[in-house]
Structures are given as C-alpha cells and as structure tokens.
Design an enzyme around this catalytic site. Structure first.
Site, PDB file in Angstrom:
ATOM      1  N   LYS A 140      18.427  -0.112  17.510  1.00  0.00           N
ATOM      2  CA  LYS A 140      17.907  -1.447  17.828  1.00  0.00           C
ATOM      3  C   LYS A 140      17.019  -1.391  19.071  1.00  0.00           C
ATOM      4  CE  LYS A 140      19.229  -5.989  19.510  1.00  0.00           C
ATOM      5  NZ  LYS A 140      20.116  -7.138  19.363  1.00  0.00           N
ATOM      6  N   HIS A 279       9.484  14.040 -25.596  1.00  0.00           N
ATOM      7  CA  HIS A 279       9.544  12.580 -25.446  1.00  0.00           C
ATOM      8  C   HIS A 279      10.992  12.072 -25.551  1.00  0.00           C
ATOM      9  CE1 HIS A 279       5.143  11.945 -25.529  1.00  0.00           C
ATOM     10  NE2 HIS A 279       5.215  13.136 -26.084  1.00  0.00           N
TER      11      HIS A 279
END
Ligand SMILES: NC(=O)c1ncn([C@@H]2O[C@H](COP(=O)(O)O)[C@@H](O)[C@H]2O)c1NC=O
Length: 517
Positions: A140, A279
């Site tokens: 922070k 695929h």
C-alpha cells in the site's frame, strides 16, 4: 527517469531462508540497517551481519509460538508512514519510530503443509498472519517502501540498493507482486477452510476461487486476430501448462487445446496408447504391445486427417516411435517421457514441437466458464461410467469372446475422447472409423462407416449415448459391424435391440454414457 529513493533501513522476516545471508550481507555493505524476526535474525547474525531484533525495537517479546512477532505499531508505523507527507514524518518523530524503505517477507508454507496431508491444527498453524500484514502494508505504501516477496529477486534488490534505491515505478511493480502474493495465499487459505475445514452438505464448495499466472504470450489465439496468452494454475497437479518444451517452434493456442484433448484420449488406457488429434477430435486412437505399435495403429486409422496432427502418448516415446513420427508431418508430440535418443530423432523435424508433461491425473472437478459465471462438474470418471464390462448387460446376439470383449472395452473407452455425437469403430485395439461432433447420431454412424471403408466389416462399434431410433445402428449393421456397445436407456431400445438381434450381432448396454461437448 523517476527519482530513486535510497534504502536506509530494511525489515527482513522470511520463512524461506534461501539467499538470505547474501542479501543481508549486501544490504549491510550498502550501509542499510537491518531489523528482523526470530530465526531470520538468527540466520543473519550467524552470517556475521549486524541485525536488530524486532523485539528489541518493540520492547515486546515474540510470543504465542510466533503468532505475534511483528504485529506492533512500532513496526507497522515504520512501514505505513508516507514519507512524502511532513505530518507523517512529524508523527514518527514524536513517537520515536523510524521508517523502513525496504520490507522483505515470505510467508509460512500453508499450501505445502496442506499438500503434505497435515491435520487441521498443523495447517491452521501455518496460516501466516503477521507476514501478509507487512506485505500488504508495504505494498500500500509503495510511494515510500519497496516490498520484496521472492528470493529470486534478491540480486536485483541489491543492484537497486547499490544504485541509489528503487524508482517509484519499480516500487509500484513490486507492490503489485506483493498484493498478488498475499491474494494467492488468501485464496489457498479460503479454499481450504471452505472445502476442508468447514464443508457444507453439497458435493461442491459454496465458494470457488483460483489464481493463474501468465507464463507466455502466444502469437495469437484460435485465429490470428485474437490475442492470446498461456496461464499456469496456482493449485493442483502439474499438467500441460507446465510442460517442458524440448524442441520445435513456439506452441500456439490451437496446439495447446489439441494437445490437451490428445492427452485426455491417451491417458484413458492402461496399455501403451497413442492418440492423434485434429481440431480437438481424434483421427486415430490405439493401444499396442508397445508405444511404436500403438502409434502405427493410431496413424493408420485416418492417415489423411493425421497430417498436421497433434500426438499424445500415455508412456515414454521410444526411438522406434520417434522414427515413425519423424516421417509424418506432425505439429506437436506430447509425452510423459522420451527414451534416450528419441528427442534427437524427432528434432530432425525443425518445426515439430516436442513436449514433456506430467502424466494426466483424471480425478477432480473441471470448470467451464459461461457468460456471467461458470459450470463445475466432476470429471467423467471411467470407473464410474460403465467402464467395467463385467457390469455390462448383454441385450442381443451371442456373448462376446475375449477378443471381441477386449475390442468392445477399447472402443467404449476410446469413444469418450470423441466429441458427441460419437460413434467409434474399432478392431484389434485400434479405431478404424470415427464419426464425431454431428448433430444427429445417424450422421455420426454414416461418417464412422465411411471413414472405416472396408474395415467396417468385422469391426466393433461404440456409441457414446443411446440410439434414439434404430436407423443409426442399422447403418452399422449394414456395414458388417459384429458387435455394438452403447449405454441403452432410450424409450425405443426394444427396436434397436431387435435390429441387432435380427442381424445376429452382439449388443451390450453399459448403463452409463460418455457425452463430451
Ligand atoms: N505473527 C507475526 O507477527 C509474524 N510476523 C512475521 N511472521 C512470519 O514469520 C516468518 C519469519 O519468522 P522467523 O524469522 O522466526 O523465521 C515469516 O514467514 C513471516 O511472514 C509472523 N508470523 C505469523 O503470523
């Protein structure tokens, strides 16, 4: 270039002592005063580096078995003071507190403790409280403080300290990593308390979270206009995302999805097995006496479609298999291991991507995102889904002899890897014709028979779900299929069974289905 903020005072409190002595020595040489907790301070002192103990600073002993060490205003005021604000500096001076410019913390090994199978009390004890508080406070307050959570960063830390400190941008990047570190830690703790410590009645947790770390930005996604990246899960066993690439071009998005489907298909078998995927659907799956034979048989199912395919094995790739693969245009091969010399053979193909990945672990849940949420389900566990032929019901024709039964079992397992509606024809432990992804089962039957050609006659067939009408099975019967395995359960089962019976063809019901969408 933004201004560097010198580091004069550092707070070190680490569970993992890797690189600690070198870091402390480097900081000391750079004139940095070091404050530290219990065994971190002891390690630093043992390395001959001067260190102030946190308890000497706070005037309060580390207590309650280490549950309270740094949770003290003298520590947190030193971390949280915004040194850009004169009033904060005045307040520190009034309190006799000095600011820290560097905080180095790593946390108790909660995840490793859980993974080691520790009991609840031990796991709870490994929930770090003071460490995350310091990391979050320092992150922070990154305009004033640099926070470091990874020992791999220590050399860079020393380089920065030696060149006048960190820039604001560097401290912001470190803050982001600090918050990610504590967020991932809290996700692990919250997940464990939800699922293990306080589970509810449901087989699913009432809260799910996960963390993923980006490991690669891919060239593009499913299509060139779609940017894409690879992320590694912060939990669970290692898999394809953690694979080591031993050779070849960079993996693409489609390579990953096909390789994942190929592994799913290959690891459904206990005999040496190979799956060739295009695929996301198999164009060949086979088992063999050895992996090279399995590959020959899998490739032979549909050599045209196998061109440019993705191959997975459930065991080590032999030199013999590598020689075969090197003759075929293949995009990817992924295996749990390679025999000596196999990778060198495969490397003859400059572009072939060769991956080594941990064996696939089948258990657990799978999560599928949908708009606005996600679906969770238990994986399609073969053992729970009619895999065991002793639980099948013979509904038509003569009972299968051992060879036919082995082929039916193989076909039933293999059709699980085929997108629904799935029909798979097999013979001698190899698929010979696959009908996949059709929106009706009749077309899947037609496709499987057409792909099998002459090989349909005498093969066995598996269907991933019941036949709603006898029209699909009739196509299989007309093609000369000699046995069919399917879940059963249609209101028109009688008609399908009658068709098999009339053709003298064996039919088994498994009582479970294998949809894959
Ligand atoms: N309770 C506290 O005040 C506290 N302060 C720091 N820790 C942790 O204690 C560890 C370091 O302790 P030691 O230096 O004794 O090995 C670090 O992992 C740090 O995150 C704490 N421990 C757990 O919450």
């Amino acid at each position: 270039m933004s201004e560097r903020k010198p580091v004069r005072r550092a707070l070190l409190s680490v569970y993992d002592k890797t690189g600690l002595a070198e870091l402390a020595a480097g900081l000391h040489d750079a004139g940095v005063e070091i404050v530290s907790t219990g065994s971190t301070a002891a390690t630093i002192a043992a390395a001959g580096v001067p260190v102030t103990k946190v308890e000497d600073l706070t005037g309060f002993p580390e207590t309650l078995d280490g549950r309270v060490k740094t949770l003290h205003p003298r520590i947190h005021a030193g971390i949280l003071a915004d040194t850009r604000r004169p009033e904060h500096l005045d307040q520190l001076a009034d309190l006799g507190v000095e600011a820290f410019e560097l905080v180095v913390v790593n946390l108790y090994p909660f995840t490793a403790t859980v993974a080691a199978g520790a009991g609840p009390d031990e796991c709870v004890e490994q929930i770090d409280i003071g460490g995350p508080s310091m990391v979050r406070a320092a992150a922070k307050n990154h305009p004033s403080v640099a926070v470091v959570v990874d020992p791999a960063d220590y050399p860079a830390v020393l380089a920065a300290v030696g060149s006048g400190g960190f820039t604001l941008a560097e401290r912001a990047r470190l803050a982001a990593r600090g918050f990610r570190h504590t967020a991932a830690y809290d996700v692990a703790v919250a997940g464990w308390t939800t699922s293990v410590l306080a589970p509810d009645e449901s087989p699913f947790p009432d809260w799910v979270a996960g963390t993923w770390e980006r490991t690669a930005v891919l060239r593009y996604g499913e299509n060139p206009h779609q940017p894409a990246a690879l992320y590694r899960s912060g939990a669970g066993p290692a898999g394809l995302a953690q694979a080591a690439q031993l050779h070849g071009k960079a993996m693409s998005y489609n390579n990953y999805t096909d390789a994942d489907a190929a592994r799913r298909a290959a690891f459904d078998h206990s005999a040496p097995a190979v799956a060739v995927i295009k695929h996301a659907n198999p164009c060949g799956i086979a088992i063999g006496a050895d992996i090279a034979e399995a590959h020959r048989k899998a490739h032979a199912c549909d050599p045209q479609s196998a061109y440019g395919g993705v191959i997975a094995t459930n065991g080590e790739v032999s030199v013999a298999m590598a020689e075969q693969v090197a003759e075929i245009f293949t995009e990817v091969i992924v295996a749990p291991g390679y025999a000596d010399g196999a990778v060198e053979v495969l490397a003859r193909k400059a572009n072939l991507r060769v991956l080594r990945a941990e064996p696939l672990v089948g258990a657990g849940v799978e999560l599928r995102p949908i708009s606005g949420g996600a679906l969770l389900q238990h994986r399609d566990d073969l053992t729970a889904a009619g895999d065991d032929s002793t639980r099948w019901t013979l509904v038509a024709g003569p009972a299968a002899d051992p060879d036919m039964l082995a082929d039916l079992e193989f076909a039933w397992r293999a059709c699980r890897a085929v997108k629904s509606n799935a029909i798979l024809l097999a013979r001698d432990g190899a698929s010979v014709g696959i009908g996949m992804g059709q929106v009706n089962r009749v077309d899947s039957c037609r496709l499987a028979v057409a792909r099998a050609g002459d090989r349909a006659a005498g093969s066995v067939a598996a269907s991933d779900a019941f036949f709603p009408f006898p029209d699909g099975p009739q196509i299989l019967l007309d093609a000369g299929v000699r046995a069919i395995v399917q879940p059963g359960g249609s209101v028109r089962d009688e008609q399908t069974v009658a068709a098999a019976q009339a053709a003298g063809v064996t039919m088994y019901f498994t009582g479970a289905r294998h949809f894959a969408h």
